[in-house]
Design a protein around this motif. Sequence first.
Motif, short mmCIF file in Angstrom:
data_model
loop_
_atom_site.label_atom_id
_atom_site.label_comp_id
_atom_site.label_asym_id
_atom_site.label_seq_id
_atom_site.Cartn_x
_atom_site.Cartn_y
_atom_site.Cartn_z
N ALA A 1 164.16 41.23 60.78
CA ALA A 1 164.19 40.44 59.54
C ALA A 1 165.19 41.00 58.54
O ALA A 1 165.83 40.25 57.80
N GLU A 2 165.34 42.33 58.52
CA GLU A 2 166.24 42.98 57.58
C GLU A 2 167.60 43.33 58.19
O GLU A 2 168.41 43.98 57.55
N ARG A 3 167.81 42.91 59.44
CA ARG A 3 169.06 43.19 60.17
C ARG A 3 169.40 44.68 60.15
O ARG A 3 170.54 45.08 59.90
N ASP A 4 168.40 45.48 60.44
CA ASP A 4 168.53 46.93 60.47
C ASP A 4 168.58 47.37 61.94
O ASP A 4 167.55 47.60 62.57
N LEU A 5 169.79 47.49 62.48
CA LEU A 5 169.92 47.80 63.90
C LEU A 5 169.39 49.18 64.24
O LEU A 5 168.79 49.37 65.29
N ALA A 6 169.60 50.16 63.37
CA ALA A 6 169.14 51.51 63.66
C ALA A 6 167.63 51.55 63.84
O ALA A 6 167.11 52.16 64.78
N ALA A 7 166.90 50.87 62.94
CA ALA A 7 165.44 50.85 63.04
C ALA A 7 164.99 50.04 64.25
O ALA A 7 164.04 50.43 64.95
N PHE A 8 165.65 48.92 64.49
CA PHE A 8 165.31 48.10 65.66
C PHE A 8 165.54 48.89 66.94
O PHE A 8 164.69 48.94 67.83
N GLY A 9 166.70 49.54 67.04
CA GLY A 9 167.01 50.31 68.23
C GLY A 9 166.05 51.47 68.45
O GLY A 9 165.64 51.77 69.57
N ALA A 10 165.66 52.12 67.36
CA ALA A 10 164.71 53.22 67.47
C ALA A 10 163.37 52.73 68.00
O ALA A 10 162.74 53.38 68.84
N ALA A 11 162.94 51.56 67.54
CA ALA A 11 161.67 51.00 68.01
C ALA A 11 161.75 50.64 69.48
O ALA A 11 160.85 50.98 70.27
N ILE A 12 162.81 49.94 69.88
CA ILE A 12 162.94 49.54 71.28
C ILE A 12 163.08 50.76 72.18
O ILE A 12 162.49 50.84 73.26
N GLY A 13 163.85 51.75 71.74
CA GLY A 13 164.01 52.97 72.52
C GLY A 13 162.68 53.67 72.76
O GLY A 13 162.39 54.12 73.87
N ARG A 14 161.85 53.76 71.71
CA ARG A 14 160.55 54.42 71.86
C ARG A 14 159.62 53.58 72.73
O ARG A 14 158.88 54.13 73.57
N ILE A 15 159.63 52.27 72.56
CA ILE A 15 158.83 51.39 73.43
C ILE A 15 159.20 51.63 74.89
O ILE A 15 158.34 51.76 75.76
N THR A 45 172.30 51.81 70.88
CA THR A 45 170.93 52.19 70.55
C THR A 45 169.95 51.31 71.30
O THR A 45 170.31 50.27 71.85
N GLY A 46 168.67 51.74 71.33
CA GLY A 46 167.63 50.92 71.93
C GLY A 46 167.76 50.74 73.42
O GLY A 46 167.47 49.67 73.96
N GLY A 47 168.17 51.77 74.12
CA GLY A 47 168.39 51.66 75.56
C GLY A 47 167.10 51.54 76.34
O GLY A 47 166.08 52.12 75.99
N GLY A 53 163.77 46.06 86.42
CA GLY A 53 165.16 46.36 86.69
C GLY A 53 165.65 45.59 87.91
O GLY A 53 165.06 44.60 88.30
N PRO A 54 166.78 46.05 88.48
CA PRO A 54 167.48 47.30 88.19
C PRO A 54 168.43 47.23 87.00
O PRO A 54 169.32 48.06 86.86
N THR A 55 168.26 46.22 86.15
CA THR A 55 169.17 46.01 85.03
C THR A 55 168.70 46.76 83.79
O THR A 55 167.51 46.74 83.45
N GLY A 56 169.65 47.39 83.10
CA GLY A 56 169.37 48.09 81.86
C GLY A 56 170.11 47.46 80.70
O GLY A 56 170.98 46.60 80.89
N PHE A 57 169.79 47.91 79.49
CA PHE A 57 170.40 47.32 78.30
C PHE A 57 170.45 48.34 77.17
O PHE A 57 169.73 49.34 77.17
N ALA A 58 171.30 48.06 76.21
CA ALA A 58 171.35 48.78 74.94
C ALA A 58 171.98 47.84 73.93
O ALA A 58 172.59 46.82 74.30
N PHE A 59 171.86 48.16 72.64
CA PHE A 59 172.31 47.26 71.59
C PHE A 59 173.36 47.91 70.70
O PHE A 59 173.34 49.12 70.46
N VAL A 60 174.28 47.07 70.21
CA VAL A 60 175.31 47.53 69.27
C VAL A 60 175.46 46.50 68.15
O VAL A 60 174.99 45.37 68.27
#
Length: 322
Positions: free
Chosen positions: A214-228, A263-265, A271-278
Amino acid sequence: MAAKVSVAATARLHLGFFDMNGGLGRKFGGLGLSLDAPATRLTLTRATANDVEGPESDRAAVLLEKAQAALAPGSAHALTIHEAIPAHSGFGSGTQLALAIAAALRRLEDLPHDAAADAALMSRGARSGLGAGLFVTGGLVVDGGRGPNTRTPPVIARAEFPEEWRALVVSDPTDVGLHGADEKEAFVALPPSSEAESGELCRLVLMQALPALAERDLAAFGAAIGRIQEIVGDYFAPKQGGRRFTSAKVEGAIGRLIREGATGGGQTSWGPTGFAFVESETAARAIVARVEAQARADGLEIAIRKGLNRGAKIDAVYAEIA
């Protein structure tokens, strides 16, 4: 009544389940994102006998018969698959193919559109409602998991994915994720997760990932997805060779993307497909340029994808009345 119907349904990333405990009476729940590609594209017309052509035609023929039996008994159709999402790659290919066929048949026979019902009808969505939800709306959706009376897990939240953000998608074309009987066995064999893990996952979704979008905060979004992905990856590791990723090569490539600034890898589904965000197309191209030589040497493919904030396209052509 339509003479021909064309449907285009795109791939999705499954970003993780968040309740494998089930202590509150519901299990699974998940977070998913529609991508702009790859896609399944098909055309359906009436015919005197069933005829199915194109990639995934054997699979599609079975799905067509299943849809016909429930929605248009005694009918026959010609189905052409122009393009298909790669199977067993973590993109939700089977669900999108099934829903596309059912949606085409409904439009052709002038029946109301109902993706949630079609998911149940076509035996999709046993654990996830993401495929049906994303087929309808695109974007990023959350499903509420399966309860004792659930037919298709309901979508409980949806958010627009920022137009400028990009997903870096890493695929290993020589590998496939768990599917079919092996997948079912894995879910049966794995023990319930702890209440603490499920609680953390739900909190990460509700209090970090969705607000960050909602706030377009990629760092916070990526941190959440990474931890999930860390929590979910550890849970499923016993069925993935002890790793968070099915493919060790994909895991290595995602690690390189993260070190280069993504971020958010994680891994989509089995799988075998992976992802990350920029944060942008420019950043995506720069990062890919720095890692693509090694990826190519490892036999991997890297694609830059956008999030897709709309559902499947369903287009009908109507015969002219003489």
